[in-house]
Every structure is written in structure tokens, then in C-alpha cells.
Design a protein around this motif. Structure first.
Motif, PDB file in Angstrom:
ATOM      1  N   GLU A  19      -9.293   9.015   1.881  1.00 39.53           N
ATOM      2  CA  GLU A  19      -7.876   8.901   1.516  1.00 39.53           C
ATOM      3  C   GLU A  19      -7.020   9.786   2.420  1.00 39.53           C
ATOM      4  O   GLU A  19      -5.917   9.407   2.816  1.00 39.53           O
ATOM      5  CB  GLU A  19      -7.664   9.294   0.051  1.00 39.53           C
ATOM      6  N   ARG A  23      -4.021   8.617   4.828  1.00 38.26           N
ATOM      7  CA  ARG A  23      -2.658   9.137   4.731  1.00 38.26           C
ATOM      8  C   ARG A  23      -2.197   9.706   6.069  1.00 38.26           C
ATOM      9  O   ARG A  23      -1.017   9.687   6.388  1.00 38.26           O
ATOM     10  CB  ARG A  23      -2.555  10.191   3.621  1.00 38.26           C
ATOM     11  N   LEU A 214       6.609   3.638  -8.446  1.00 37.41           N
ATOM     12  CA  LEU A 214       7.094   4.651  -7.501  1.00 37.41           C
ATOM     13  C   LEU A 214       6.696   6.066  -7.903  1.00 37.41           C
ATOM     14  O   LEU A 214       6.891   7.002  -7.132  1.00 37.41           O
ATOM     15  CB  LEU A 214       8.612   4.546  -7.337  1.00 37.41           C
ATOM     16  N   ASP A 215       6.121   6.225  -9.094  1.00 35.91           N
ATOM     17  CA  ASP A 215       5.580   7.534  -9.440  1.00 35.91           C
ATOM     18  C   ASP A 215       4.233   7.752  -8.739  1.00 35.91           C
ATOM     19  O   ASP A 215       3.724   8.863  -8.678  1.00 35.91           O
ATOM     20  CB  ASP A 215       5.409   7.644 -10.958  1.00 35.91           C
ATOM     21  N   HIS A 216       3.654   6.668  -8.230  1.00 36.94           N
ATOM     22  CA  HIS A 216       2.392   6.759  -7.490  1.00 36.94           C
ATOM     23  C   HIS A 216       2.509   6.083  -6.129  1.00 36.94           C
ATOM     24  O   HIS A 216       1.526   5.559  -5.596  1.00 36.94           O
ATOM     25  CB  HIS A 216       1.252   6.128  -8.292  1.00 36.94           C
ATOM     26  N   GLY A 217       3.718   6.078  -5.593  1.00 32.71           N
ATOM     27  CA  GLY A 217       3.909   5.449  -4.291  1.00 32.71           C
ATOM     28  C   GLY A 217       5.280   5.779  -3.745  1.00 32.71           C
ATOM     29  O   GLY A 217       6.065   6.481  -4.391  1.00 32.71           O
ATOM     30  N   ARG A 218       5.574   5.307  -2.550  1.00 30.82           N
ATOM     31  CA  ARG A 218       6.894   5.483  -1.969  1.00 30.82           C
ATOM     32  C   ARG A 218       7.108   4.422  -0.895  1.00 30.82           C
ATOM     33  O   ARG A 218       6.157   3.852  -0.368  1.00 30.82           O
ATOM     34  CB  ARG A 218       7.099   6.892  -1.415  1.00 30.82           C
ATOM     35  N   SER A 230      -5.197   4.349  -1.843  1.00 35.92           N
ATOM     36  CA  SER A 230      -5.776   3.796  -3.060  1.00 35.92           C
ATOM     37  C   SER A 230      -5.536   4.760  -4.208  1.00 35.92           C
ATOM     38  O   SER A 230      -5.209   5.920  -3.988  1.00 35.92           O
ATOM     39  CB  SER A 230      -7.292   3.608  -2.895  1.00 35.92           C
ATOM     40  N   GLY A 231      -5.727   4.257  -5.421  1.00 34.11           N
ATOM     41  CA  GLY A 231      -5.691   5.142  -6.582  1.00 34.11           C
ATOM     42  C   GLY A 231      -4.295   5.585  -6.938  1.00 34.11           C
ATOM     43  O   GLY A 231      -3.404   4.771  -7.160  1.00 34.11           O
ATOM     44  N   LEU A 232      -4.076   6.886  -6.959  1.00 32.40           N
ATOM     45  CA  LEU A 232      -2.819   7.443  -7.472  1.00 32.40           C
ATOM     46  C   LEU A 232      -1.757   7.634  -6.399  1.00 32.40           C
ATOM     47  O   LEU A 232      -0.693   8.171  -6.682  1.00 32.40           O
ATOM     48  CB  LEU A 232      -3.095   8.790  -8.156  1.00 32.40           C
ATOM     49  N   ASP A 233      -2.055   7.243  -5.158  1.00 31.71           N
ATOM     50  CA  ASP A 233      -1.097   7.485  -4.065  1.00 31.71           C
ATOM     51  C   ASP A 233      -1.153   6.314  -3.088  1.00 31.71           C
ATOM     52  O   ASP A 233      -1.896   6.330  -2.117  1.00 31.71           O
ATOM     53  CB  ASP A 233      -1.442   8.807  -3.367  1.00 31.71           C
ATOM     54  N   ARG A 235       1.162   3.968  -0.746  1.00 27.13           N
ATOM     55  CA  ARG A 235       2.490   3.931  -0.130  1.00 27.13           C
ATOM     56  C   ARG A 235       2.693   2.646   0.657  1.00 27.13           C
ATOM     57  O   ARG A 235       1.746   2.111   1.214  1.00 27.13           O
ATOM     58  CB  ARG A 235       2.650   5.146   0.795  1.00 27.13           C
ATOM     59  N   LEU A 271     -11.366   6.916  -6.969  1.00 24.36           N
ATOM     60  CA  LEU A 271     -12.151   7.595  -5.929  1.00 24.36           C
ATOM     61  C   LEU A 271     -13.634   7.229  -5.967  1.00 24.36           C
ATOM     62  O   LEU A 271     -14.496   8.039  -5.619  1.00 24.36           O
ATOM     63  CB  LEU A 271     -11.969   9.118  -6.004  1.00 24.36           C
TER      64      LEU A 271
END
Lengths: 489, 489
Positions: A19, A23, A214-218, A230-233, A235, A271
Motif C-alpha cells: 500500500e 501511495r 471521502l472519509d476513506h479517499g480523496r 485498497s482498504g481504508l485509503d 484515492r 490488508l
């Protein structure tokens, strides 16, 4: 700890590092200052080396030999870990390094050749890439078909012969449909300029309308739209063009399809190998059904028309019906990434057949341009005017991506199957979509497909959700019906 | 490859991974969606584990035993690699894990205790942290002074006794100066609101005026301003407050001091142990001299006043002279991070003496609040009104940062030495600064200090640049002279 628990803990850490590497790629396309590129290359190489060493570690083989899965999910985890391990150790380290080195050079040479419209300048390095990839394919195939082994990197348990059967069945119908459509007058397009900041505001609204969290992306801008993580992030990026707001909005919806898939996978799989989209084809089925079957549908475009009118005022389209036609206009064109829903698959089939022949040794790199141009004219009805509009248009082959192209159209085929089942299950869907409410549709996809991540094979994932073995028929009748109505065929 | 070359290649890869971990921290404070926090914790732990394993690898010891430096720079590289290796392996892995676990909990308890103004709620966990850090200090000190060993993590080859000698010599003069200043009327402050987007535009201009290279960096907003990264990718953050543009501008200049130091280190040292700022104290000397001796000087504020007038119009200050006073106003206050140039060092000395006593076992955690409050009243002339304005104000001790506080004031002392030498070397500097041109000053710092990175010890770095052993006298006469003039003492 049991061997299974140790292996899962180790894999989880590897995946967390993966991950991070992902990123870093996101950062490179969105945030990185230009002058940082050389250092970033070293950073990326360092983390890739760590990941490779972990994935190929003999410890993994030992744990795999001893591990006992506690349940069916555990068995699926072991299956995926084993698949990744086997794949990693099959390719000799020296060959992997050589491929990395040559493709890195080849990408630069491809870009220069494309800019210079000079196929001959690209041929020598592409020959090297093809030779190395065939060597890799042989290592991966271990006696089987080498192109099948390449496809398996992106769409496992799916053979080139199966794909060819689907594509060959679609091609005549698509060629026929596109020629009938292009005889008709082109619908009226948008006029005027569309403020780019306002496009980004509406893009955020669209992303949320399709359930992007959007609480887990942008959402950021990048030259090429993509989804990452993946998962909680998870974008996404999009882009803006003053003259063409559809590029922004439909890029966003497409990437939201990818991102929502990742976001909606059960957090029980966070994960772990099951905690990611199962394959490129299934991923593409989600981005395409969000973008096309839902986003370019008559119902949803009614809502989008009203939203755009509110934001941009008059842009030369007087009613929702004309807007729907403008969104779905079929244009002549050479470029895959600019192709419409109807013609896109013809671009893919061309590449699939050519790269399969290259890998089989049935086509020489020297003959690629002629083969491309012949095939293009046969399927599209006009000749390629220059290499940058022909065989030099895509980066994929220069960086060694063989077996990847067909997953784009597999995604469309899968989306056709899913859409047929979803429409049957949700008869009132269009009334909701016409108000901008996609929650039933995206909820259906989450419940029936997205939440399961990598639990089943790609094919079984589609079959489980759609109730049918992946087949081209639903996509073909959907396209036939849609464009017959729009163009009055 | 020679052992030296192998060790350098290995270290370079480790350092590239360290840059990735650092950038992950940057992302967390600037870009990360809030809901990603739990996953980010696992990602960070995974890369920290990789870094720790690499730094403590027996391979490093083997290479160090065999490596022969090809030249003086190579010898300095080996010295730094050895220092890092020795430090890493001295602390038992179990103790390091326990410290990580307890400080992670302690930070949460500190935040809750501060919010509740409840010192007693923080005492038990701080006792645990202090006990663990003393254990770590003993492991690091290997028979020597344990607080010295802690200081060495941030400012190597500098003892607590040396620091105490400097601080004790400064304290009476500072207490006296601040009491004389605070008897005088407070200069007129800014009035009105300052558009935050306009603050960010001027902040970018300021960053560039101080030589920050945006091709190898970027400026974003964060709750707490910081600088992050080394080499070709050094990013800073700042913050805005409608009522207080100085907070934004001087945070930016401060962080540019840190970042420009990293950017200006010789690229020969890129991704090597010498390719980073040598210590926290020397780092702080750069941020402080940019912020204070240059940025808050009468000459530079003349230019800044004109810039602010152009951007914000009338803000209640009629001339550059009054603006200079407004920039340098000395206020009563309890909070270190809000303190002015004059009083800041008194805040640090208080913490230094208390944490040194805690580590020596001369002060019990239960007695910390009383000791803090007594000392504060003695130095500042008024009593602490509540714990969040007293011993609960800083996060540092909760996360195990002991030995870190003194480097802030060491930085000020170093900046005093550097400023004295720089002014002697550049007699016409103020004429340039009055036009917003800092290039002679920042060029002097680059040539005489920044380019050398970690080549010399912190003390030798300062001595090489300033021509003197670090001493408090230049800082004290600078402060005495500056505030005597501003306040008409």
C-alpha cells in the motif's frame, strides 16, 4: 502461533508495504515536485526490492507447506498467497531485473518515437522487450501457453482461447453497428467554456452520488485519471478541460467505480490477499458499469443535465433527450482512450490479436505497423493517418504489458452480464437514477460482487453475481438497443 | 564490490526507505483522509520494522569491520553509519517495543489529561514512560550519563553539562531583560482580518524570497507547521489564521530555514548519512536565523511591511518602524510555542532542568507540577493558572522525547554565533534585506554551513562556519541590543 497465523501476519505486513508503494505512485502523479524524480526512482526501487524479497522469501514456502486453513476463507487466502508466491519465484531474478531495465529505457524510446512519428526508431527496443517477455512467459507458463500465463497476471483462470471466443463472436456485430451508426448525422455537442473549478465541484458531487467515501479517499487532479490503494485509503484522480466537461465527469465516475469496489470489500479482508479487487477485468467491470450502463444511461443523464444547467447555465443543449445523445455520441477516431462505449472494444480486439500473435511468434515486430494498419482499416473503415494515431499510441507494450489489454473488454463483457441481472433485480432503478440516486445500483453491486474481493476467481465472481457464465450476449444486445434508439437505426 | 561500496549501497537503500517513511508522515498530516488512520498505523509500523531490521542487521557490523574509507568523506560516512548502528543495537528489541507501546498510549492519555486539566490522570503513565526511558538511557549510555546519551540522539558530541553551562549563563540576563521589557507599553498590533488565500500567496513569495526551491519542494497547510524530507524532495507546511498573518508568515520562514538547509546540502551526499542536517540543534539554528535574525530584523520587515500593505491594504500600522515593533512584540504568556524570541529560551531552560532531574532520579513525576509552577513563577514573574498552560502543554514527554527540548535553545545560541560572523562578512547586508533580497545571507549560510550536511559534528559545524566555539554571548548581546532599541530601555 500456527504456520497459518504466522503466514497471515507476514502477508499482512507485506501488503501494508505494498500500500505504501502504491501511495508513492499516487504521490508521484499528484503531489511530487518535478525535480524530485531521480530520488523518487531510487525510493521506488528500494521499496520494490523489499516487496520482492518478502514475496519470494523461502519462509513463505515453508509456511505454505505447513499451514492449515481454519475455514473456507482461510483456504482462499492460502490459495491467493500460493498463487502470488509461485508467480514470483517462477521468474529468475536476473530476468526480472533485465526486464525492468529494458522496459524503463523502452518507455523513453517509445515516447520519443511517438513524438517523431518514427516506428523504425521504436522497433529495435520493442524487439528486445518482446523477446524478454516471451522468456518470462515461458518461465511462467512452465510448459503451457505463454500468452495464457501473461493473461493470468491480470485475469487468472482465464485463457486466451476463451477470450478469443468471446471477442471473435462480438467483432462482426460491433463493426456492423458502428458502420450503421456513423452513417447517421452526429448529435449536437456542447458549446462554450466550462469553468474548471466548477467542474471539480460537480465532480466531487458526482463522486459522492456514486457512493465514493471521502472519509476513506480523496479526489485530486492528474494528467491521467486513476484509482489507487485498497482498504481504508483509496484515492482517485481526474482531469479538467475547459471545452470538455464530460471528460472530467466520466473519468471521475469511471475511477469511482474502481475505487468504490476497493472501498466496499469486506473489512474482514483488510490488508489480506482477499482485500483487493480480484482481477483487472472484474475491476474494469465496475468502472465501466458505473461509467456507462449507469452513468451514461438515459435516466442518470437526466439528473446530470439538470445539475450541469444549474452550474454552467446554457451550453447549447436544450433538453435532457438531446443531452443523452450528446453524452453518447459516436465519433470517428484513432485513439483508444478517446473511444466511445461502442467502438472501444474494437480497439481492444485489435491489440489482443496482435499481441497474442507477437507472443506466439506468429507476428514479427517489424510487421507490427502494417498488421495494425490493415486491421484498423478493416474494422473502422478508414486508414490510420500516422503512427501516433496507430501502433505508437499506447504506452503498454513499451513497458512490457502484454496480456493486459483484453481485460478492458472483458470488463465490458462482465459489466453487460451484471447490468442484465441488476436490471432484472431492480425494476424501478431508472426512476431512482433519474433523481441522481444510485444507491440501489451501487448497493446491488456491493452486495453481489464488491464485498467479496478476491474470495472467488474472476469468472466465479461474475457468475456468482450475475447468475451466468461470462458471455458477450448481454453486452451486445445492450449496445445494439442503446445505439439503435439514440441514432434511430 | 569492496565492503565499503557494499555498505554504502546498502545504506543508500535504507535511507531511500527512510525518505519514504518520512513522506508517509507528511501525507498523514496533509493529505490522508481521516478514516485511513487505522490502516496507516499498520503501514507505518511495517516500514518502521523494515527500517529497524536493516539498521540493526549483522551485515552492517560485518561491513563496518571490513570497510576501508577511500577518503575523508568516506571516513565521515563510516563514522555516521557506525554511530547509527551502535545506537540501534544498544537498545534491546523488547524494550524498544515496550516504549513504542507505552508512549502510544501515553500520548492519548496526555491529550485527555490536558483537555481535563487533570495532572493526576497523566502521572501514572508518565511514570511508566520515565522508567522505560531511563532504562533505555542506561542501555544507550553503557555506564555513562544516561541523559547525555539521550541528548546524543538529537545533538551528538554535546553533553548536558555543556548545555547547562550555556543555559545557566543566559538565564539571569534573560529574566532581567524580559522584566524590563514588560514594564514598557505594548506596541500597537495589527487590526482587521487577513484573507487566508492571500496569506498563502504571500507565503509562497516569502518562501521563494528565502531561497526555498519549489522544484524540489512544496508548501501545504497543516495543523502544525513542519519540514519533511531530505535531498531532492523537501516539503514544508504552514498554517493560516484570519486574525494573525504573522503566524503564517513566520511559520513559513522558520520551516523554509529547515527545508533550505536540507535542499542546500551537497548533492554528492544525496541519500547518504551525510546528506541530512547534522543535528536538531544545527537544524534549529537555520530555522531560527531565517525566522528571527533575518526575518524579524528591521531591514527585512521594511520590505515585508510594503508587501503586506500591497496585499492587505491598511491594517492599522502606519509605517515600517511601527511594523517592526509589531513583529517583535513581547507578550506575557504561558505557552512555549507562542513565545517570542526573547522569552522562548526561558521556556526551554525550564524544561531542560526538569527533564534532566527526572532522568537523574532527582525529581519524581509526582512532584513535576509543583516544580514546574515554582520555576515558571520565578522566571516569568506570574503564576501558572492551569495545567494546560503549565506542565501539560507539550506533547514531548508523553511520547518519550527527553533530551530534545534543549536543542531548540542550542539552535538559538548557534544562530547568534552565525549571525555575528555573517554580519561581519556581509557589511552591506541590511540594504539588500530591505529590498526583500536574502540571497547574500542565505548564500552565506549555504556556503559556510548548509552544504556540508553531516560532514562534521554539530559543534564543529558551527565552529567551522562562525569561527567560534558555540557560546551564548553573541545571542545575548543581539537580544539585549534589539529589545533595548525597540522598547527604549
Amino acid at each position: 502461533m500456527s504456520a497459518f497465523a504466522e503466514l497471515m501476519a507476514y502477508t499482512r505486513e507485506t501488503q501494508a508495504l505494498g500500500e505504501i508503494a502504491g501511495r508513492l505512485g499516487w504521490d508521484q502523479e499528484t503531489m511530487m515536485p518535478a525535480g524530485a524524480a531521480p530520488q523518487r526512482g531510487e525510493e521506488m526501487a528500494a521499496i520494490e526490492a523489499v516487496l520482492h524479497a518478502r514475496r519470494a522469501s523461502p519462509e513463505v514456502a515453508d509456511w505454505l507447506a505447513q499451514a492449515e486453513a481454519p475455514d473456507a476463507t482461510g483456504a482462499a487466502q492460502l490459495r491467493e498467497i500460493k498463487r502470488s508466491y509461485d508467480r514470483t519465484v517462477k521468474v529468475p531474478a536476473d530476468l526480472a531485473k533485465e526486464i525492468a531495465k529494458v522496459t524503463s529505457q523502452a518507455q523513453g524510446k517509445w515516447a520519443a518515437a511517438r513524438a517523431a512519428e518514427d516506428v523504425a526508431a521504436f522497433v529495435p527496443v520493442l524487439k528486445e522487450v518482446v523477446a524478454l517477455k516471451r522468456e518470462e512467459g515461458q518461465a511462467l507458463a512452465a510448459g503451457g501457453d505463454l500468452y495464457d500465463a501473461m493473461v493470468a497476471d491480470y485475469e487468472h483462470e482465464t485463457t486466451a482461447a476463451e477470450i478469443a471466443a468471446i471477442f471473435d463472436a462480438m467483432r462482426p456485430g460491433l463493426v456492423d453497428l458502428r458502420s450503421r451508426v456513423l452513417e447517421k448525422p452526429t448529435p449536437k455537442g456542447l458549446v462554450g467554456e466550462f469553468d474548471e473549478a466548477a467542474q471539480m465541484q460537480l465532480t466531487a458531487k458526482l463522486a459522492q452520488a456514486f457512493g465514493y467515501d471521502l472519509d476513506h479517499g480523496r479526489v485530486d487532479k492528474a494528467v491521467h485519471p486513476f484509482s489507487s490503494g485498497s482498504g481504508l485509503d483509496v484515492r482517485i484522480t481526474t482531469r479538467t478541460n475547459k471545452a470538455d466537461p464530460f471528460n472530467c465527469f466520466y473519468s471521475t465516475i469511471h475511477e469511482v467505480g474502481h475505487a468504490a469496489y476497493e472501498q466496499n470489500i469486506s473489512h474482514d479482508y483488510l490488508l489480506t490477499p482477499l482485500g483487493r479487487g480480484v482481477s483487472m477485468g472484474v475491476h474494469e467491470s465496475q468502472s465501466r458499469i458505473y461509467e456507462n450502463q449507469i452513468g451514461r444511461g438515459e435516466a442518470f443523464t437526466t439528473w446530470l443535465f439538470a445539475e450541469m444547467r444549474e452550474v454552467f447555465g446554457d451550453f447549447g443543449i436544450e433538453d435532457a433527450g438531446s443531452f443523452y445523445k450528446a453524452v453518447n455520441t459516436v465519433h470517428k477516431g484513432y485513439i483508444r482512450t478517446e473511444a466511445d462505449e461502442l467502438q472501444y472494444n474494437l480497439h481492444i480486439m485489435l491489440r489482443f490479436d496482435l499481441e497474442r500473435a507477437l507472443m506466439a511468434g506468429d507476428l514479427e515486430v517489424e510487421d507490427l505497423e502494417a498488421a495494425w494498419n490493415d486491421r484498423f482499416e478493416a474494422d473502422f473503415g478508414y486508414a490510420v493517418d500516422r503512427p501516433s494515431n496507430g501502433c505508437l499510441q499506447d504506452v503498454h507494450w513499451s513497458v512490457g504489458l502484454f496480456g493486459y489489454f483484453p481485460t478492458y473488454s472483458l470488463g465490458n463483457v462482465y459489466a453487460g452480464c451484471l447490468n442484465q441481472k441488476m436490471r432484472g433485480d431492480l425494476p424501478g432503478l431508472d426512476q431512482e437514477l433519474a433523481t441522481g440516486d444510485t444507491s440501489s445500483a451501487t448497493g446491488w453491486l456491493r452486495e453481489n460482487l464488491q464485498q467479496f474481493g478476491g474470495l472467488r476467481s474472476p469468472r466465479d465472481t461474475i457468475q456468482n453475481a450475475s447468475g451466468m457464465v461470462p458471455d458477450h450476449a448481454p453486452l451486445m444486445s445492450y449496445l445494439e438497443e442503446k445505439f439503435t434508439r439514440i441514432y434511430g437505426l
